[in-house]
Design a protein around this motif. Structure first.
Motif, mmCIF file in Angstrom:
data_model
loop_
_atom_site.group_PDB
_atom_site.id
_atom_site.type_symbol
_atom_site.label_atom_id
_atom_site.label_comp_id
_atom_site.label_asym_id
_atom_site.label_seq_id
_atom_site.Cartn_x
_atom_site.Cartn_y
_atom_site.Cartn_z
ATOM 1 N N VAL A 161 0.769 -7.196 2.663
ATOM 2 C CA VAL A 161 1.151 -5.929 2.240
ATOM 3 C C VAL A 161 -0.391 -5.108 2.194
ATOM 4 N N HIS A 162 -0.355 -3.887 2.961
ATOM 5 C CA HIS A 162 -1.650 -3.215 2.836
ATOM 6 C C HIS A 162 -1.533 -2.457 1.486
ATOM 7 N N THR A 163 -2.573 -2.207 0.736
ATOM 8 C CA THR A 163 -2.588 -1.640 -0.401
ATOM 9 C C THR A 163 -3.801 -0.574 -0.411
ATOM 10 N N THR A 164 -3.602 0.484 -1.440
ATOM 11 C CA THR A 164 -4.736 1.283 -1.269
ATOM 12 C C THR A 164 -5.904 0.974 -2.195
ATOM 13 N N VAL A 165 -5.505 0.180 -3.323
ATOM 14 C CA VAL A 165 -6.360 -0.388 -4.132
ATOM 15 C C VAL A 165 -6.206 -1.846 -4.493
ATOM 16 N N ALA A 166 -6.992 -2.286 -5.146
ATOM 17 C CA ALA A 166 -6.892 -3.864 -5.591
ATOM 18 C C ALA A 166 -5.652 -3.964 -6.456
ATOM 19 N N MET A 167 -4.600 -4.516 -6.185
ATOM 20 C CA MET A 167 -3.361 -4.652 -6.858
ATOM 21 C C MET A 167 -2.445 -5.472 -6.207
ATOM 22 N N THR A 168 -1.419 -5.890 -7.090
ATOM 23 C CA THR A 168 -0.362 -6.718 -6.602
ATOM 24 C C THR A 168 1.010 -6.026 -6.659
ATOM 25 N N THR A 169 1.795 -6.516 -6.037
ATOM 26 C CA THR A 169 3.512 -6.066 -5.975
ATOM 27 C C THR A 169 4.318 -7.138 -5.622
ATOM 28 N N GLY A 192 -5.529 -11.507 11.642
ATOM 29 C CA GLY A 192 -5.308 -10.097 12.352
ATOM 30 C C GLY A 192 -5.646 -9.043 11.245
ATOM 31 N N PHE A 193 -6.002 -8.968 10.158
ATOM 32 C CA PHE A 193 -6.075 -8.185 9.196
ATOM 33 C C PHE A 193 -7.532 -7.700 8.788
ATOM 34 N N THR A 194 -7.690 -6.359 8.706
ATOM 35 C CA THR A 194 -8.926 -5.880 8.325
ATOM 36 C C THR A 194 -9.247 -5.902 6.898
ATOM 37 N N LYS A 195 -10.441 -6.008 6.671
ATOM 38 C CA LYS A 195 -10.842 -6.281 5.235
ATOM 39 C C LYS A 195 -10.852 -5.017 4.207
ATOM 40 N N ASP A 196 -9.785 -4.398 4.465
ATOM 41 C CA ASP A 196 -9.371 -3.171 3.338
ATOM 42 C C ASP A 196 -8.716 -4.021 2.160
ATOM 43 N N TYR A 197 -8.011 -3.155 1.411
ATOM 44 C CA TYR A 197 -7.468 -3.652 0.055
ATOM 45 C C TYR A 197 -5.974 -4.127 0.729
ATOM 46 N N ASN A 198 -5.545 -5.529 0.470
ATOM 47 C CA ASN A 198 -4.551 -6.043 0.897
ATOM 48 C C ASN A 198 -3.939 -7.081 -0.303
ATOM 49 N N ALA A 199 -2.758 -7.792 -0.069
ATOM 50 C CA ALA A 199 -2.124 -8.415 -0.954
ATOM 51 C C ALA A 199 -1.308 -9.357 -0.260
ATOM 52 N N ILE A 200 -1.283 -10.561 -0.682
ATOM 53 C CA ILE A 200 -0.215 -11.489 -0.205
ATOM 54 C C ILE A 200 0.593 -11.956 -1.292
ATOM 55 N N GLY A 201 1.849 -12.060 -0.910
ATOM 56 C CA GLY A 201 2.941 -12.350 -2.027
ATOM 57 C C GLY A 201 3.719 -13.576 -1.399
ATOM 58 N N ALA A 230 -12.511 -17.304 2.386
ATOM 59 C CA ALA A 230 -13.390 -17.946 3.621
ATOM 60 C C ALA A 230 -12.318 -18.365 4.689
ATOM 61 N N LYS A 231 -11.401 -18.679 4.279
ATOM 62 C CA LYS A 231 -10.205 -19.306 5.250
ATOM 63 C C LYS A 231 -9.101 -18.295 5.448
ATOM 64 N N ASN A 232 -9.211 -17.335 4.645
ATOM 65 C CA ASN A 232 -8.028 -16.191 4.802
ATOM 66 C C ASN A 232 -6.806 -16.815 4.506
ATOM 67 N N THR A 233 -6.611 -17.613 3.214
ATOM 68 C CA THR A 233 -5.630 -18.639 2.992
ATOM 69 C C THR A 233 -5.290 -18.321 1.671
ATOM 70 N N VAL A 234 -3.964 -18.189 1.292
ATOM 71 C CA VAL A 234 -3.291 -18.172 -0.368
ATOM 72 C C VAL A 234 -2.542 -19.636 -0.467
ATOM 73 N N VAL A 263 -0.791 -8.545 12.044
ATOM 74 C CA VAL A 263 -1.211 -9.570 11.173
ATOM 75 C C VAL A 263 -0.081 -10.756 11.389
ATOM 76 N N GLN A 264 -0.672 -11.753 11.363
ATOM 77 C CA GLN A 264 0.067 -12.868 11.601
ATOM 78 C C GLN A 264 -0.058 -13.854 10.199
ATOM 79 N N LEU A 265 1.009 -14.463 9.892
ATOM 80 C CA LEU A 265 0.925 -15.349 8.579
ATOM 81 C C LEU A 265 1.552 -16.836 9.229
ATOM 82 N N GLN A 266 1.151 -17.752 8.385
ATOM 83 C CA GLN A 266 1.544 -19.135 8.956
ATOM 84 C C GLN A 266 1.942 -19.779 7.619
#
Length: 127
Positions: free
Chosen positions: A100-108, A25-34, A76-80, A1-4
């Motif tokens: 962060v990869h998560t197992t459910v829709a969540m934040t941390t 570079g990430f898959t469409k599983d549950y993820n979060a960006i902080g 659509a733009k993979n942007t936060v 995963v790359q972050l800019q």
């Protein structure tokens, strides 16, 4: 995963800035960006987090930014985005986005739980 991360700069107190974090570079599983920040001589501080890859966005904020900062996403733009209003001198820091990869829709807001970090963007609030 790359972050800019981008969008930092110099702004006067009371002003606004919008930070962007593009993830790839990430898959469409549950993820979060902080978003986190670190000022010189201080520990890294939590700012905000949003779940991505889920239909409904879960969001959380640190108390220090509630009511002033707004986090959002463009799937659509993979942007936060982090819209920062009513900025104060104490908001001055290097701002980092993290993934962060998560197992459910969540934040941390726990930095140690994050798997990947961007390079940071400087935000300076000064007159």
């Amino acid at each position: 995963v790359q972050l800019q991360a981008s969008g930092g700069g110099l702004v006067q107190p009371g002003g606004s800035l919008r930070l962007s974090c593009v993830a790839s570079g990430f898959t469409k599983d549950y993820n979060a960006i902080g978003w986190f920040r670190q000022a010189p001589g201080k520990e890294r501080e939590r700012v905000s987090c949003i779940s991505i890859s889920s239909s409904d966005a879960r969001i959380s904020y640190a108390d220090s930014v509630k009511g002033r900062f707004t986090i959002s996403r463009d799937s659509a733009k993979n942007t936060v985005y982090l819209q920062m209003n009513s900025l104060k001198p104490e908001d001055t820091a290097v701002y980092y986005c993290a993934f962060v990869h998560t197992t459910v829709a969540m934040t941390t807001l726990i930095p140690d739980e994050y798997d990947y970090w961007g390079q940071g963007t400087q935000v300076t609030v000064s007159s």
